[in-house]
Scaffold this motif. Structure first.
Motif, PDB file in Angstrom:
ATOM      1  N   ALA A  59      28.617  50.092  26.652  1.00 36.74           N
ATOM      2  CA  ALA A  59      27.431  49.870  25.803  1.00 36.74           C
ATOM      3  C   ALA A  59      26.348  49.144  26.595  1.00 36.74           C
ATOM      4  CB  ALA A  59      27.819  49.069  24.567  1.00 36.74           C
ATOM      5  N   ARG A  60      26.757  48.209  27.448  1.00 36.26           N
ATOM      6  CA  ARG A  60      25.793  47.439  28.263  1.00 36.26           C
ATOM      7  C   ARG A  60      25.071  48.405  29.193  1.00 36.26           C
ATOM      8  NH1 ARG A  60      26.087  42.969  31.935  1.00 36.26           N
ATOM      9  NH2 ARG A  60      23.982  42.690  32.713  1.00 36.26           N
ATOM     10  N   GLU A  61      25.809  49.393  29.731  1.00 41.57           N
ATOM     11  CA  GLU A  61      25.217  50.287  30.727  1.00 41.57           C
ATOM     12  C   GLU A  61      24.211  51.256  30.114  1.00 41.57           C
ATOM     13  OE1 GLU A  61      28.925  51.626  32.438  1.00 41.57           O
ATOM     14  OE2 GLU A  61      28.634  50.377  34.206  1.00 41.57           O
ATOM     15  N   ASN A  78      28.673  38.335  26.617  1.00 38.98           N
ATOM     16  CA  ASN A  78      29.263  37.430  27.616  1.00 38.98           C
ATOM     17  C   ASN A  78      28.143  36.572  28.187  1.00 38.98           C
ATOM     18  OD1 ASN A  78      27.915  38.881  29.625  1.00 38.98           O
ATOM     19  ND2 ASN A  78      29.680  40.183  30.050  1.00 38.98           N
ATOM     20  N   HIS A  79      28.401  35.854  29.314  1.00 37.27           N
ATOM     21  CA  HIS A  79      27.414  34.898  29.836  1.00 37.27           C
ATOM     22  C   HIS A  79      26.223  35.595  30.493  1.00 37.27           C
ATOM     23  CE1 HIS A  79      29.673  36.119  33.289  1.00 37.27           C
ATOM     24  NE2 HIS A  79      28.752  35.585  34.052  1.00 37.27           N
ATOM     25  N   ASP A  80      26.348  36.932  30.661  1.00 38.23           N
ATOM     26  CA  ASP A  80      25.249  37.688  31.298  1.00 38.23           C
ATOM     27  C   ASP A  80      24.420  38.459  30.287  1.00 38.23           C
ATOM     28  OD1 ASP A  80      27.262  38.713  34.129  1.00 38.23           O
ATOM     29  OD2 ASP A  80      25.885  37.023  33.900  1.00 38.23           O
ATOM     30  N   GLU A  81      24.751  38.337  29.012  1.00 37.53           N
ATOM     31  CA  GLU A  81      24.106  39.205  28.018  1.00 37.53           C
ATOM     32  C   GLU A  81      23.587  38.373  26.856  1.00 37.53           C
ATOM     33  OE1 GLU A  81      27.543  42.529  28.935  1.00 37.53           O
ATOM     34  OE2 GLU A  81      26.540  42.577  27.002  1.00 37.53           O
ATOM     35  N   GLU A 106      20.507  33.016  48.307  1.00 38.39           N
ATOM     36  CA  GLU A 106      21.507  31.944  48.490  1.00 38.39           C
ATOM     37  C   GLU A 106      22.932  32.458  48.261  1.00 38.39           C
ATOM     38  OE1 GLU A 106      18.881  31.820  46.551  1.00 38.39           O
ATOM     39  OE2 GLU A 106      17.622  30.102  47.110  1.00 38.39           O
ATOM     40  N   GLN A 107      23.081  33.806  48.160  1.00 37.75           N
ATOM     41  CA  GLN A 107      24.412  34.401  47.930  1.00 37.75           C
ATOM     42  C   GLN A 107      24.684  35.496  48.972  1.00 37.75           C
ATOM     43  OE1 GLN A 107      23.225  35.156  43.708  1.00 37.75           O
ATOM     44  NE2 GLN A 107      25.268  34.401  43.177  1.00 37.75           N
ATOM     45  N   PRO A 108      24.872  35.133  50.247  1.00 39.44           N
ATOM     46  CA  PRO A 108      25.104  36.146  51.287  1.00 39.44           C
ATOM     47  C   PRO A 108      26.361  36.976  51.006  1.00 39.44           C
ATOM     48  CG  PRO A 108      25.634  33.951  52.112  1.00 39.44           C
ATOM     49  CD  PRO A 108      24.948  33.749  50.806  1.00 39.44           C
ATOM     50  N   LYS A 129      18.516  48.466  32.979  1.00 40.66           N
ATOM     51  CA  LYS A 129      17.467  47.438  33.066  1.00 40.66           C
ATOM     52  C   LYS A 129      16.818  47.409  34.441  1.00 40.66           C
ATOM     53  CE  LYS A 129      19.857  43.837  31.531  1.00 40.66           C
ATOM     54  NZ  LYS A 129      20.113  42.457  31.071  1.00 40.66           N
ATOM     55  N   TYR A 130      17.435  48.147  35.393  1.00 38.70           N
ATOM     56  CA  TYR A 130      16.825  48.054  36.727  1.00 38.70           C
ATOM     57  C   TYR A 130      15.727  49.082  36.824  1.00 38.70           C
ATOM     58  CZ  TYR A 130      21.085  45.455  37.150  1.00 38.70           C
ATOM     59  OH  TYR A 130      22.084  44.572  36.923  1.00 38.70           O
ATOM     60  N   PRO A 131      14.616  48.922  37.479  1.00 37.38           N
ATOM     61  CA  PRO A 131      14.352  47.747  38.297  1.00 37.38           C
ATOM     62  C   PRO A 131      13.839  46.541  37.520  1.00 37.38           C
ATOM     63  CG  PRO A 131      12.532  49.261  38.484  1.00 37.38           C
ATOM     64  CD  PRO A 131      13.538  49.921  37.608  1.00 37.38           C
ATOM     65  N   TYR A 191      23.118  41.003  48.000  1.00 33.20           N
ATOM     66  CA  TYR A 191      22.849  41.850  46.837  1.00 33.20           C
ATOM     67  C   TYR A 191      22.347  41.042  45.646  1.00 33.20           C
ATOM     68  CZ  TYR A 191      24.494  46.524  48.282  1.00 33.20           C
ATOM     69  OH  TYR A 191      24.614  47.764  48.857  1.00 33.20           O
ATOM     70  N   PHE A 192      22.621  39.773  45.628  1.00 31.18           N
ATOM     71  CA  PHE A 192      22.150  38.925  44.531  1.00 31.18           C
ATOM     72  C   PHE A 192      21.061  38.017  45.091  1.00 31.18           C
ATOM     73  CE2 PHE A 192      24.729  40.536  41.182  1.00 31.18           C
ATOM     74  CZ  PHE A 192      25.784  41.138  41.846  1.00 31.18           C
ATOM     75  N   CYS A 193      21.040  36.724  44.809  1.00 31.12           N
ATOM     76  CA  CYS A 193      19.887  36.001  45.366  1.00 31.12           C
ATOM     77  C   CYS A 193      20.155  35.599  46.822  1.00 31.12           C
ATOM     78  CB  CYS A 193      19.495  34.824  44.498  1.00 31.12           C
ATOM     79  SG  CYS A 193      20.801  33.704  44.116  1.00 31.12           S
ATOM     80  N   LEU A 223      36.772  34.988  39.991  1.00 33.36           N
ATOM     81  CA  LEU A 223      36.935  35.274  41.420  1.00 33.36           C
ATOM     82  C   LEU A 223      35.655  35.939  41.926  1.00 33.36           C
ATOM     83  CD1 LEU A 223      39.095  35.079  43.645  1.00 33.36           C
ATOM     84  CD2 LEU A 223      39.832  37.392  43.002  1.00 33.36           C
ATOM     85  N   VAL A 224      34.821  35.145  42.628  1.00 34.71           N
ATOM     86  CA  VAL A 224      33.511  35.634  43.082  1.00 34.71           C
ATOM     87  C   VAL A 224      33.618  35.890  44.579  1.00 34.71           C
ATOM     88  CG1 VAL A 224      31.039  35.156  43.114  1.00 34.71           C
ATOM     89  CG2 VAL A 224      32.484  34.130  41.340  1.00 34.71           C
ATOM     90  N   ILE A 225      33.981  37.121  44.952  1.00 36.32           N
ATOM     91  CA  ILE A 225      34.296  37.390  46.364  1.00 36.32           C
ATOM     92  C   ILE A 225      33.456  38.522  46.964  1.00 36.32           C
ATOM     93  CG2 ILE A 225      36.623  36.423  46.440  1.00 36.32           C
ATOM     94  CD1 ILE A 225      37.735  39.106  45.574  1.00 36.32           C
ATOM     95  N   ALA A 266      38.711  43.027  35.892  1.00 34.71           N
ATOM     96  CA  ALA A 266      37.571  43.228  36.796  1.00 34.71           C
ATOM     97  C   ALA A 266      36.278  43.465  36.042  1.00 34.71           C
ATOM     98  CB  ALA A 266      37.840  44.414  37.723  1.00 34.71           C
ATOM     99  N   GLU A 267      35.203  42.868  36.564  1.00 35.63           N
ATOM    100  CA  GLU A 267      33.844  43.194  36.136  1.00 35.63           C
ATOM    101  C   GLU A 267      33.453  44.396  36.988  1.00 35.63           C
ATOM    102  OE1 GLU A 267      30.449  41.124  37.655  1.00 35.63           O
ATOM    103  OE2 GLU A 267      29.510  41.078  35.690  1.00 35.63           O
ATOM    104  N   ALA A 268      33.789  45.580  36.510  1.00 36.90           N
ATOM    105  CA  ALA A 268      33.596  46.788  37.326  1.00 36.90           C
ATOM    106  C   ALA A 268      32.565  47.682  36.645  1.00 36.90           C
ATOM    107  CB  ALA A 268      34.926  47.519  37.485  1.00 36.90           C
TER     108      ALA A 268
HETATM  109  O1  TEU Z   1      27.315  39.852  37.414  1.00 38.26           O
HETATM  110  C1  TEU Z   1      27.249  41.009  38.201  1.00 38.26           C
HETATM  111  C2  TEU Z   1      26.278  42.006  37.690  1.00 38.26           C
HETATM  112  O2  TEU Z   1      26.065  42.994  38.359  1.00 38.26           O
HETATM  113  C3  TEU Z   1      25.595  41.967  36.355  1.00 38.26           C
HETATM  114  O3  TEU Z   1      26.082  40.931  35.640  1.00 38.26           O
HETATM  115  C4  TEU Z   1      24.070  41.829  36.589  1.00 38.26           C
HETATM  116  O4  TEU Z   1      23.779  42.059  37.872  1.00 38.26           O
HETATM  117  C5  TEU Z   1      23.581  40.434  36.307  1.00 38.26           C
HETATM  118  O5  TEU Z   1      23.898  40.146  34.985  1.00 38.26           O
HETATM  119  C6  TEU Z   1      22.035  40.369  36.522  1.00 38.26           C
HETATM  120  O6  TEU Z   1      21.357  40.734  35.376  1.00 38.26           O
HETATM  121  C7  TEU Z   1      28.197  38.876  37.994  1.00 38.26           C
HETATM  122  C8  TEU Z   1      28.196  37.630  37.134  1.00 38.26           C
HETATM  123  O7  TEU Z   1      28.720  37.947  35.845  1.00 38.26           O
HETATM  124  C9  TEU Z   1      26.778  37.115  37.055  1.00 38.26           C
HETATM  125  O8  TEU Z   1      26.697  35.980  36.189  1.00 38.26           O
HETATM  126  C10 TEU Z   1      26.328  36.731  38.456  1.00 38.26           C
HETATM  127  O9  TEU Z   1      24.964  36.372  38.414  1.00 38.26           O
HETATM  128  C11 TEU Z   1      26.521  37.904  39.441  1.00 38.26           C
HETATM  129  O10 TEU Z   1      27.765  38.568  39.313  1.00 38.26           O
HETATM  130  C12 TEU Z   1      26.500  37.382  40.877  1.00 38.26           C
HETATM  131  O11 TEU Z   1      27.706  36.667  41.111  1.00 38.26           O
END
Ligand code: TEU
Ligand code: CA
Length: 557
Positions: free
Chosen positions: A286-288, A330-333, A168-170, A292-294, A164-166, A98-100, A258-260
């Motif tokens: 552990a991820r936090e 996961n798909h982000d790591e 193309e993602q308002p 990694k920012y900035p 907040y993201f790219c 759910l990407v809202i 939730a991805e919180a």
């Molecule tokens: O990720 C949100 C997010 O804040 C972290 O995953 C991080 O910002 C991102 O990995 C950049 O390094 C969710 C999704 O899991 C991610 O795949 C999407 O790119 C992002 O939201 C935008 O929908």
């Protein structure tokens, strides 16, 4: 046998990389259907599909152009209905992504907003006047650059929209109630179709300070990461989350994960308690650790000892509040075995031992596709082999910071999200059996000839076989109840790279001792101890077990 969701083991599928059924080099729904028996044999009961909706794939489907249409790349709504039905026949529930917080700039809502500033849809977004031609504030997007972009069709005006993201993602304006109702209608559409619930994307970002004050710069570029504004406002989203739960999930008895990131610890019970906004949240503690920012070139390696101490603190904090979802990737790591384990454990032995920890910690574990066969990071030889929008930004920022191309590439090979997005390795055939295409959308892992499902399916000592045993331990008596409801108890590590914990219920204990050292350790046990499962052969002698290097043992007391 309890039917509590946290008594189950869940699995994440990244559809683009799972299995390609029509030879276009991209995974799809029929490919997933063809692997349902594999998932049933693995023993998982809940499957999360990363986005499958209509999208231009700028952020790999996390940029949705139509929330109620399946993207043709993945198939049709009929394919989805078939997947739902066939998964159900195998006792597997499906949850969607759910990407809202945002949609795609290709969504009709955004197109209408750009075409007519007085339209209803213009209120669905954050459109603001700039400051003398500059963005309204100094926040930096998660993917680099300002969070503000000139509004398409209004380039010669000082008008900007927030992302907040790219670009193309308002971002969607959660402060406009009719927009929220539109989203709740969409959520209920999918729940009425029979999905079991949702994984909820980036949800903490929906909270905004509508005065857009910005924050003090956190880097020489004069900007500050949007993540810091989200963390500052972390309690602001509560009203919306409560409203959404009552309008959707609660009405259907749905599971919501939730991805919180950055939940205020004092508020945790509002999120995952008995009447929490969500059923559960992922454990990202552990991820936090790796701020990694900035930019990801400033990453700091996280050892398994640091991982253990962080996850143990999180488990203890949650014991009396509710349940979280333990993950190692996961798909982000990057792949967990590559990212957290010492070099001598970055192999099948390490994968099995880490799997024992992931599956048997308290909560509902999510296994990420390929984790169950011990997939490690993929080797990328050029920036052009990467696909991820975040990877390309991180590479640019690293070069601007003065790193060489080689240094920047080395860091991306450690950190990039693409490490988790290369195709699942099904066999030693072309493209690892993922696709019959000439080339796949992302390169195939270098070790696929030896590291693949088929090679492991007939090997009782394989990583896959060990994961099946771990999941069976949790799914079945006599240990289902203690592994579902048992309290988490941290044990004293015998050495730096040892992850030892117990689960306790009604005076009984299951101990999990994972030794990631490069030498054996001694674990003392009481006379009634019994080895339930072990990733290498061990025995109890004189009330102690010699646990070999890179081995996990599960003991019943
Ligand atoms: O990720 C949100 C997010 O804040 C972290 O995953 C991080 O910002 C991102 O990995 C950049 O390094 C969710 C999704 O899991 C991610 O795949 C999407 O790119 C992002 O939201 C935008 O929908
Ligand atoms: Ca395909």
């Amino acid at each position: 046998m309890s039917n509590k969701w946290w008594g189950q083991v869940a699995y994440q599928i990244y559809p683009k990389s799972f299995c390609d059924s029509n030879g276009d080099g991209i995974g799809d729904l029929q490919g997933i259907i063809s692997k349902l028996d594999y998932l049933k044999d693995l023993g998982v009961k809940l499957v999360w599909l990363s986005p499958i909706f209509k999208s231009p794939f700028v952020d790999q489907g996390y940029d949705i152009a139509d929330y109620q249409a399946i993207d043709p790349t993945f198939g049709t709504m009929e394919d989805f209905d078939e997947l739902l039905a066939k998964a159900k026949e195998r006792g597997i529930s499906i949850i969607l992504d759910l990407v809202i917080n945002h949609c795609s700039s290709e969504h009709e809502w955004f197109k209408k907003a750009c075409a007519d500033l007085n339209s209803e849809e213009a209120k669905y977004f954050y459109i603001r006047e700039g400051k003398n031609g500059c963005p309204p504030d100094n926040l930096r997007s998660y993917f680099g650059g300002s969070v503000w972009e000139k509004l398409p069709g209004h380039e010669n005006e000082d008008l900007w929209y927030l992302h907040y993201f790219c670009k193309e993602q308002p971002d969607l304006n959660w402060y406009y109630e009719p927009l929220r109702q539109k989203l709740y209608e969409m959520i209920n559409f999918w729940l009425e179709k029979g999905v079991a619930g949702f994984r909820i994307d980036a949800i903490m970002n929906i909270a905004k300070d509508l005065t857009f004050p910005g924050l003090p710069a956190d880097a020489p570029d004069g900007m500050c990461s949007a993540a810091k504004m989200t963390a500052k406002l972390s309690d602001e989203a509560a009203t919306f989350l409560h409203e959404m739960n009552n309008a959707t999930f609660k009405k259907h008895g749905a599971i919501s994960v939730a991805e919180a990131f950055g939940v205020n610890p004092e508020s945790l019970s509002n999120y995952i308690g008995k009447d929490g906004f969500f059923s559960t949240i992922f454990d990202f503690s552990a991820r936090e650790l790796n701020e990694k920012y900035p930019a990801c070139y400033r990453y700091r390696p996280v050892s398994i000892a640091k991982w253990r101490d962080t996850i143990f603190a999180s488990q203890e904090r949650v014991n009396d509040i509710g349940f979280m979802c333990p993950i190692i990737e996961n798909h982000d790591e990057p792949r967990g075995v590559s990212y957290y384990l010492p070099r001598h454990a970055q192999n099948a032995d390490g994968a099995k031992a880490f799997g024992a920890v992931n599956v048997l910690l308290r909560g509902m574990p999510f296994i990420y596709q390929g984790q169950e066969i011990g997939m490690t990071n993929t080797r990328f030889d050029s920036i052009y082999e990467f696909d991820d929008v975040a990877a390309k930004d991180n590479y640019k920022v690293a070069l601007e910071a003065g790193l060489s191309e080689r240094q920047a590439l080395d860091i991306l090979n450690i950190e990039s999200r693409d490490n988790a997005r290369t195709p699942v390795l099904w066999s030693d055939e072309k493209n690892a059996g993922f696709s019959s295409a000439q080339i796949t959308w992302l390169k195939v892992h270098q070790d696929y000839k030896n590291l693949n499902v088929r090679a492991q399916q007939n090997d009782p000592d394989s990583t896959l076989a060990f994961y099946q045993k771990l999941i069976a331990l949790k799914n079945n008596e006599p240990y289902h109840d203690i592994l579902t409801d048992g309290k988490f108890v941290a044990l004293e590590p015998q050495a730096e790279y040892v992850v030892p914990f117990a689960r306790e219920l009604n005076g009984k204990q299951i101990q999990v001792i994972a030794n990631f050292e490069d030498s054996a350790i001694v674990h003392k046990v009481t006379p009634n101890a019994q080895v339930v499962l072990s990733s290498k052969s061990v025995e109890i002698k004189d009330n102690q077990i010699i646990i070999p290097a890179v081995c996990a043992v599960v003991i019943a007391l």
